[in-house]
Write an enzyme that holds these catalytic residues in place. Sequence first.
Site, mmCIF file in Angstrom:
data_model
loop_
_atom_site.group_PDB
_atom_site.id
_atom_site.type_symbol
_atom_site.label_atom_id
_atom_site.label_comp_id
_atom_site.label_asym_id
_atom_site.label_seq_id
_atom_site.Cartn_x
_atom_site.Cartn_y
_atom_site.Cartn_z
ATOM 1 N N PRO A 55 102.957 0.990 -56.559
ATOM 2 C CA PRO A 55 101.558 0.680 -56.308
ATOM 3 C C PRO A 55 101.217 0.644 -54.828
ATOM 4 O O PRO A 55 101.795 -0.107 -54.062
ATOM 5 C CB PRO A 55 101.361 -0.696 -56.939
ATOM 6 N N GLU A 56 100.263 1.444 -54.456
ATOM 7 C CA GLU A 56 99.637 1.364 -53.138
ATOM 8 C C GLU A 56 98.221 0.859 -53.383
ATOM 9 O O GLU A 56 97.921 0.380 -54.477
ATOM 10 C CB GLU A 56 99.632 2.744 -52.479
ATOM 11 N N LYS A 80 97.690 -4.292 -50.653
ATOM 12 C CA LYS A 80 98.383 -4.046 -51.917
ATOM 13 C C LYS A 80 98.545 -5.320 -52.734
ATOM 14 O O LYS A 80 99.290 -5.344 -53.720
ATOM 15 C CB LYS A 80 99.760 -3.434 -51.633
ATOM 16 N N ARG A 86 112.040 -3.497 -62.022
ATOM 17 C CA ARG A 86 113.094 -3.794 -61.048
ATOM 18 C C ARG A 86 113.044 -5.200 -60.475
ATOM 19 O O ARG A 86 113.837 -5.533 -59.599
ATOM 20 C CB ARG A 86 113.058 -2.741 -59.945
ATOM 21 N N ARG A 140 112.794 7.108 -45.797
ATOM 22 C CA ARG A 140 111.619 7.391 -46.625
ATOM 23 C C ARG A 140 111.210 8.848 -46.483
ATOM 24 O O ARG A 140 111.064 9.351 -45.369
ATOM 25 C CB ARG A 140 110.452 6.503 -46.188
#
Length: 268
Positions: free
Chosen positions: A2-3, A57, A108, A257
């Site tokens: 999620p951004e 966020k 997670r 990243r």
Amino acid sequence: MPELAEVEVARRNVARWWEGREAAEVIVHDAKVAGGDAAALERALRTRVASVDRRGKHLIVRLERGGALMFHFRMTGKIVSSPTPEPRFARLAWRVPGADWLVFKDQRRLGEVLVFGPGEVDAHEPIAQMGPEPYGLTGEDLSGLFGESRRRVKDLLLDQRVIAGVGNIAVSELFWRVGITPEARAHTVDAALLAALAAEMPAYFDWLVAGQMADEIMYMGEAEGAGAENPFDVYAREGEPCPRCGAEIERVVFGGRSTYHCPACQPK
DNA sequence: TCGGTTGTTATTGT
DNA sequence: GACAATAACAACCG
């Protein structure tokens, strides 16, 4: 993952399901999400919700009498509406009269739910120190936020203290739309590119919110085979042709990243 | 078995 | 002090 856009979708859903009501029943499946105080969490969930906000966020659920709950989904967290309180990966479930169960799922378990007393959320460090939302900014605003930094533009955009809500996927997509090379340093990017970036951010996030709006949002990598397709132009498309010019999309890695880009559209 | 995946932070190093 | 890279957190997939 999620951004800003995914959290905004969650905000709209949760507001629709929960605003003006309070939980009648609570199940804490995973003590870890309660942060050691399951009783406080349950008490908050049983308090009527005044409004549901988003900051960067973070999803902020403001309660009557001034307290608040704050969800951070980290990598795999999400809130869904479910007929049962225990879908796969359920960490926390609460039943709202007039709606189904609301379930905080987190495969997670990196996500969190925090409980705040009156006035405390906005003083919470990640919120208090957060940069502006990426809406309504000009190129000059960005230039001011970046200051004299020699860091990569990518790193600055991902730094929530500089600007709120931008995530790793958005960086690839924004840079491709605007034509910024992934290794660009903040102090070397010219004013025209910064202005284009500032203008593109709200357009990108609005486009993504519109496309992702659904009761349960699907994150990248989830629901493969279920017809969910990668909605992005370059993200996770290494080796595929650039949708604009046909050149082969490349992947570069900074700090572990991935950033995807078109070497022709985003020259150094 | 290993590499890759999302966000964030602590740690270590240049 | 600035900046950058890495591991860690947890779990899954290919």
